[in-house]
Structures are given as structure tokens and as C-alpha cells.
Design a protein around this motif. Structure first.
Motif, PDB file in Angstrom:
ATOM      1  N   VAL A 319       0.847  -1.197   0.000  1.00  0.00           N
ATOM      2  CA  VAL A 319       0.000   0.000   0.000  1.00  0.00           C
ATOM      3  C   VAL A 319       0.879   1.243   0.000  1.00  0.00           C
ATOM      4  O   VAL A 319       1.978   1.260   0.559  1.00  0.00           O
ATOM      5  CB  VAL A 319      -0.945   0.022   1.215  1.00  0.00           C
ATOM      6  CG1 VAL A 319      -1.964  -1.084   1.119  1.00  0.00           C
ATOM      7  CG2 VAL A 319      -0.170  -0.080   2.522  1.00  0.00           C
ATOM      8  N   VAL A 320       0.351   2.278  -0.651  1.00  0.00           N
ATOM      9  CA  VAL A 320       1.091   3.533  -0.773  1.00  0.00           C
ATOM     10  C   VAL A 320       0.877   4.414   0.445  1.00  0.00           C
ATOM     11  O   VAL A 320       1.826   4.948   1.015  1.00  0.00           O
ATOM     12  CB  VAL A 320       0.656   4.281  -2.052  1.00  0.00           C
ATOM     13  CG1 VAL A 320       1.415   5.595  -2.189  1.00  0.00           C
ATOM     14  CG2 VAL A 320       0.862   3.409  -3.283  1.00  0.00           C
ATOM     15  N   ARG A 321      -0.374   4.562   0.864  1.00  0.00           N
ATOM     16  CA  ARG A 321      -0.700   5.463   1.964  1.00  0.00           C
ATOM     17  C   ARG A 321      -1.607   4.758   2.962  1.00  0.00           C
ATOM     18  O   ARG A 321      -2.425   3.926   2.582  1.00  0.00           O
ATOM     19  CB  ARG A 321      -1.384   6.731   1.435  1.00  0.00           C
ATOM     20  CG  ARG A 321      -0.489   7.564   0.524  1.00  0.00           C
ATOM     21  CD  ARG A 321      -1.234   8.723  -0.110  1.00  0.00           C
ATOM     22  NE  ARG A 321      -0.360   9.473  -1.006  1.00  0.00           N
ATOM     23  CZ  ARG A 321      -0.148   9.143  -2.278  1.00  0.00           C
ATOM     24  NH1 ARG A 321      -0.766   8.098  -2.794  1.00  0.00           N
ATOM     25  NH2 ARG A 321       0.671   9.850  -3.025  1.00  0.00           N
ATOM     26  N   TRP A 331      -0.935  -5.863   5.245  1.00  0.00           N
ATOM     27  CA  TRP A 331      -0.415  -4.739   4.458  1.00  0.00           C
ATOM     28  C   TRP A 331       1.097  -4.617   4.619  1.00  0.00           C
ATOM     29  O   TRP A 331       1.653  -4.853   5.702  1.00  0.00           O
ATOM     30  CB  TRP A 331      -1.071  -3.442   4.895  1.00  0.00           C
ATOM     31  CG  TRP A 331      -2.424  -3.237   4.267  1.00  0.00           C
ATOM     32  CD1 TRP A 331      -3.153  -4.132   3.562  1.00  0.00           C
ATOM     33  CD2 TRP A 331      -3.201  -2.031   4.318  1.00  0.00           C
ATOM     34  NE1 TRP A 331      -4.333  -3.577   3.155  1.00  0.00           N
ATOM     35  CE2 TRP A 331      -4.402  -2.287   3.597  1.00  0.00           C
ATOM     36  CE3 TRP A 331      -3.032  -0.780   4.885  1.00  0.00           C
ATOM     37  CZ2 TRP A 331      -5.394  -1.320   3.431  1.00  0.00           C
ATOM     38  CZ3 TRP A 331      -4.011   0.178   4.738  1.00  0.00           C
ATOM     39  CH2 TRP A 331      -5.182  -0.090   4.008  1.00  0.00           C
ATOM     40  N   LEU A 332       1.719  -4.212   3.525  1.00  0.00           N
ATOM     41  CA  LEU A 332       3.146  -3.921   3.497  1.00  0.00           C
ATOM     42  C   LEU A 332       3.313  -2.529   2.920  1.00  0.00           C
ATOM     43  O   LEU A 332       2.906  -2.273   1.786  1.00  0.00           O
ATOM     44  CB  LEU A 332       3.889  -4.946   2.635  1.00  0.00           C
ATOM     45  CG  LEU A 332       5.376  -4.696   2.387  1.00  0.00           C
ATOM     46  CD1 LEU A 332       6.160  -4.790   3.702  1.00  0.00           C
ATOM     47  CD2 LEU A 332       5.929  -5.696   1.377  1.00  0.00           C
ATOM     48  N   SER A 333       3.892  -1.616   3.679  1.00  0.00           N
ATOM     49  CA  SER A 333       4.083  -0.243   3.195  1.00  0.00           C
ATOM     50  C   SER A 333       5.152  -0.222   2.114  1.00  0.00           C
ATOM     51  O   SER A 333       6.120  -0.989   2.152  1.00  0.00           O
ATOM     52  CB  SER A 333       4.497   0.676   4.348  1.00  0.00           C
ATOM     53  OG  SER A 333       3.491   0.716   5.335  1.00  0.00           O
ATOM     54  N   VAL A 334       4.978   0.678   1.151  1.00  0.00           N
ATOM     55  CA  VAL A 334       5.898   0.725   0.013  1.00  0.00           C
ATOM     56  C   VAL A 334       7.338   0.953   0.446  1.00  0.00           C
ATOM     57  O   VAL A 334       8.274   0.435  -0.163  1.00  0.00           O
ATOM     58  CB  VAL A 334       5.482   1.814  -0.989  1.00  0.00           C
ATOM     59  CG1 VAL A 334       4.192   1.455  -1.678  1.00  0.00           C
ATOM     60  CG2 VAL A 334       5.365   3.179  -0.313  1.00  0.00           C
ATOM     61  N   GLY A 335       7.539   1.724   1.511  1.00  0.00           N
ATOM     62  CA  GLY A 335       8.901   1.995   1.949  1.00  0.00           C
ATOM     63  C   GLY A 335       9.590   0.804   2.561  1.00  0.00           C
ATOM     64  O   GLY A 335      10.800   0.831   2.781  1.00  0.00           O
ATOM     65  N   ASN A 336       8.825  -0.249   2.856  1.00  0.00           N
ATOM     66  CA  ASN A 336       9.399  -1.438   3.499  1.00  0.00           C
ATOM     67  C   ASN A 336       9.652  -2.580   2.527  1.00  0.00           C
ATOM     68  O   ASN A 336      10.002  -3.678   2.968  1.00  0.00           O
ATOM     69  CB  ASN A 336       8.466  -1.933   4.609  1.00  0.00           C
ATOM     70  CG  ASN A 336       8.498  -1.032   5.820  1.00  0.00           C
ATOM     71  OD1 ASN A 336       9.509  -0.389   6.081  1.00  0.00           O
ATOM     72  ND2 ASN A 336       7.406  -0.970   6.548  1.00  0.00           N
ATOM     73  N   PHE A 337       9.454  -2.349   1.228  1.00  0.00           N
ATOM     74  CA  PHE A 337       9.628  -3.432   0.268  1.00  0.00           C
ATOM     75  C   PHE A 337      10.684  -3.077  -0.752  1.00  0.00           C
ATOM     76  O   PHE A 337      10.591  -2.070  -1.438  1.00  0.00           O
ATOM     77  CB  PHE A 337       8.311  -3.747  -0.442  1.00  0.00           C
ATOM     78  CG  PHE A 337       8.461  -4.748  -1.565  1.00  0.00           C
ATOM     79  CD1 PHE A 337       9.125  -5.944  -1.357  1.00  0.00           C
ATOM     80  CD2 PHE A 337       7.962  -4.483  -2.823  1.00  0.00           C
ATOM     81  CE1 PHE A 337       9.276  -6.870  -2.377  1.00  0.00           C
ATOM     82  CE2 PHE A 337       8.100  -5.394  -3.863  1.00  0.00           C
ATOM     83  CZ  PHE A 337       8.757  -6.594  -3.630  1.00  0.00           C
TER      84      PHE A 337
END
Length: 434
Positions: A319-321, A331-337
Motif C-alpha cells: 500500500v502507498v498510503r 499490508w506492506l508499506s511501500v517503503g518497506n519493500f
């Protein structure tokens, strides 16, 4: 104007050198970041590369202005100005080919920067769109306008010091307005600058209205510069300002409605791309679609770990936001992938907070890390190691406190953390401590 004349100008002008300097400065701006591992600032998406080039115009634009002034002083430096002035050809026919060659070389240098970064971008993303093209074209147009403007001013003020003065004036023109108005501020006036003041990411794009307004402004500036360079008599130099003034009025009218920010969300970049192989759904954003194969195995391993919880999630989504998270999703935040990460670390990132979002303003790093370790049965969880110190000691104490509880109580607390994380609640209270 024949091709032979342009070829001669290409050989005897400083245009190729100016273009090479622009390209070299741009290459340095791109690849010096590699030494510090910061190429993610531009190699994640085509729009980011085009946007980062525009940021570099804070250096490239003054160079282009100075190069135009340097070219205009060529005849004076060679002491042939009076001799050439006695020829019966009109001034514009003598000046136009060289000015166009310098502008074209500056554009070629800018295009070379784009080509230098294109390989890394193509290797990292499969999301291809045309939204970045106007951003790149306007940047190239601004460099051409800078070169022509510098040539025009140098012909109006012939002096050996003019190129250096133009270089300094160019830096002042791109640096002082943001300093005066605030680098983080916005306004139609700041959108007239060639450089971008906003950092782009994979999920933002430049509004089309911004590119249109900037194209009008820099196009008009280029026409004024060319007119200034070719005008026969100085007393008519004021006429050259007419296109720039008209372009300024039109550009401000176009840019004023978007003065809040030049960037808009790119909905297509944030759209989901999911697996369709019969297993649990694993989805990433379109911008990161190339990394989907690397996410499938660690994501499904995370779902197996989460299956011990009541109402366990059945799919993983990048997810972006932050937003309203369905209970059936992890959910996996974009900054963590990052597809290049170790698969165990990717799994741990998904399991942080029992598969819940990282909420704005949250300080629950410790709780999220402990839950990931509990679900992995591995402490500390990969990617959540902390150096020795107060935070490490506090986390160790919280981990031992949790593990000292009966197994049913541990499971209840982990499930409570997930319920709290789904609604951005208090994870510390859910885990049972302060």
C-alpha cells in the motif's frame, strides 16, 4: 539556412563543449549518489528520473546561460568582430546558425543525462507511461532558452567579463527566489523556475498544466533571447522583451490554479498488480510490478505465520498510503519493500504489527518488531536489529515479559495488537505494557 552552414558552426563553435559540460555535470549528479546508495532518489520510475533532472537544473541552467554568453563573445575574443561586421549579410543570418547550434548542443547534453539514467530505471520498473515526457521536454527547452538568453545578453553587453557575470546571474536567478520565498513554499512565481523544488516519488506526477505553463514561459524566453542576439541595432533591443513579457503573462495565468503544488498523485502507478496462480493473493503497486515475483514466496510464508491468529488475513497487499485496512488483508508499506532484500527480512516486514499498516505519527516501532519476532519465532526479527543501548534493552525486557506469559495469553495479546493496528490504535496497550 543550409546543413553545411550548421555543420561549420558545429565545428567552430563552443556548442559541443557546452553540451559535454552539461552532460558531465548531469552524470555526476546521477551517479555520485551511487557511492552513498541513494540512487533510489531517481531510478525507481521514469517520472522520478525526469524530475531529478529538473532538480539538477539549479546547476545546469546557470552553466547554459554562461555558455551562451561565451559563444556570443567568440568573434570579439578572436578580434574578428569588426571584420565580420563589414560583410553585407544581415546580422541575423550571421548570428542565427551559431546560436541554434549552441542551443541544440545544450539540449543534446540534457538528453545524454536522460540516456545515462535510462538503463537503471528500465531495470527497476516495468511501469511505462508517457507522463514523464513533457517534464523532460520542458527541462530541455529551459536549457535551450538559457543558452539563447545568454547569447542575446552577451551581444548586447560585449565584454570579456560578460560570460562570468551571466553565470553568476544565472545562479542568483535560480537560487535567490526560493531562498526569499522558502524552498518548501509554492506559488506561481516559483513554478517559473527551471528547477523543481519538490522531491518526486514513484506515485506522484507533474500536473500537465504545470508543464504547459512552463513550456509557454521558456519558449517565450527562448524567442526573446534569439531576438536579442539577432537584433541589428541596440536601440531596438527593447522589442526583444515583448515575447518574454507576453509569455510571462500567459504562463502565470496557466500556473496560478496549480500554485499549491506542481505534483499530483499518479493513480495508475498506485494501482494493484496481483498474482493469479491459485494461491493466496499477493499484490504490489503497478510501479513495483517488476518486484512481484520476489514478494510472492516471503508474503505467503508470512500468511502462514499469521494463520495462528483469529480472523487471520488471507492476502498481502503493498500500500502507498495508510487508510482503512480490511481485516482479511495483511499490508506492506511501500517503503518497506525492496525486491533486493533478503526474503526473511521481507517476511518480517509484513509481520510487523501482525500485518497491519504503519500509521502516521506512530511510535510503536518496538511493539511492531516484537510481534514480528513472535510470529517468526525468531528474536530479533530480521531487519529489526537495533544497536546496543536503551532502546535495545527496553525491547529485550518487553520481549522477555511477553514470552513469560502462558501461550494462550501471548496469542491473545498478539491478536489484540493486530486489532489495534487495523484502526491505528494503541499497540503498546494492546501488547500489555507501557
Amino acid at each position: 539556412m543550409s546543413a553545411r552552414i550548421l555543420a561549420v558552426e558545429l565545428r567552430r563553435s563552443n556548442g559541443p563543449l557546452a553540451g559535454a559540460l552539461v552532460a558531465l555535470a548531469g552524470f555526476s549528479g546521477l551517479y555520485l549518489l551511487a557511492a552513498t546508495g541513494q540512487t533510489a532518489l531517481w531510478d525507481g520510475q521514469w517520472a522520478m528520473l525526469a524530475g531529478y533532472q529538473r532538480i539538477m537544473l539549479v546547476v545546469l541552467w546557470p552553466l547554459a546561460v554562461g555558455a551562451g554568453g561565451w559563444h556570443a563573445g567568440r568573434d570579439r575574443a578572436a578580434r574578428t568582430e569588426e571584420l565580420i561586421g563589414t560583410t553585407p549579410r544581415p546580422r541575423w543570418r550571421r548570428v542565427l546558425p551559431g546560436s541554434l547550434v549552441v542551443a541544440a548542443c545544450l539540449v543534446a547534453g540534457y538528453a545524454a543525462i536522460l540516456a545515462a539514467g535510462a538503463g537503471r530505471v528500465a531495470a527497476r520498473t516495468s511501469y511505462v507511461h508517457a507522463g514523464w515526457v513533457p517534464v523532460a521536454l520542458v527541462g530541455a527547452l529551459s536549457l535551450a532558452a538559457a543558452g539563447l538568453l545568454g547569447a542575446g545578453v552577451a551581444r548586447l553587453v560585449p565584454s570579456r567579463y560578460t560570460p562570468a557575470a551571466l553565470l553568476l546571474a544565472g545562479f542568483a536567478a535560480v537560487v535567490l527566489p526560493p531562498e526569499a520565498l522558502g524552498w518548501s513554499g509554492h506559488g506561481a512565481a516559483l513554478l517559473l523556475l527551471p528547477e523543481f523544488l519538490d522531491d518526486m516519488d514513484e506515485f506522484t506526477a507533474v500536473a500537465g498544466r504545470v508543464s504547459a505553463g512552463q513550456a509557454v514561459w521558456f519558449g517565450a524566453l527562448a524567442v526573446s533571447g534569439l531576438a536579442l542576439a539577432t537584433v541589428a541595432r541596440r536601440r531596438w533591443a527593447w522589442v526583444a522583451a515583448v515575447p518574454a513579457v507576453a509569455g510571462l503573462v500567459v504562463a502565470l495565468a496557466v500556473l496560478r490554479p496549480v500554485a499549491g503544488s506542481p505534483l499530483v498523485p499518479d493513480a495508475r502507478a498506485g494501482a494493484e498488480v496481483c498474482t493469479h496462480d491459485g494461491g493466496p493473493d499477493v499484490c504490489v503497486t503497478r510501479a513495483h510490478g517488476k518486484g512481484l515475483p520476489a514478494l510472492v514466496e516471503p508474503a505467503r510464508r508470512a500468511l502462514r505465520s499469521l494463520s495462528v491468529l483469529p480472523d487471520a488475513p488471507t492476502s498481502v497487499h503493498e500500500v502507498v498510503r495508510p487508510g482503512t485496512q480490511p481485516a482479511a488483508q495483511a499490508w506492506l508499506s511501500v517503503g518497506n519493500f525492496d525486491p533486493a532484500q533478503d526474503t526473511d527480512e521481507i517476511t518480517a516486514r509484513i509481520l510487523a504489527g501482525a500485518g497491519t499498516q504503519f500509521c502516521p505519527g506512530s511510535e510503536h516501532y518496538r511493539e511492531r518488531a516484537i510481534v514480528a519476532a513472535w510470529l517468526l519465532r525468531r528474536y530479533p526479527a530480521p531487519g529489526f536489529e537495533v544497536p546496543p543501548g536503551h532502546e535495545a534493552a527496553a525491547r529485550d525486557l518487553a520481549w522477555r515479559t511477553l514470552r513469560a506469559l502462558p501461550a494462550d495469553e501471548q496469542l491473545q495479546r498478539i491478536a489484540a495488537v493486530r486489532r489495534a493496528g487495523l484502526v491505528c490504535g494503541d499497540l503498546t496497550a494492546a501488547l500489555g505494557g507501557r
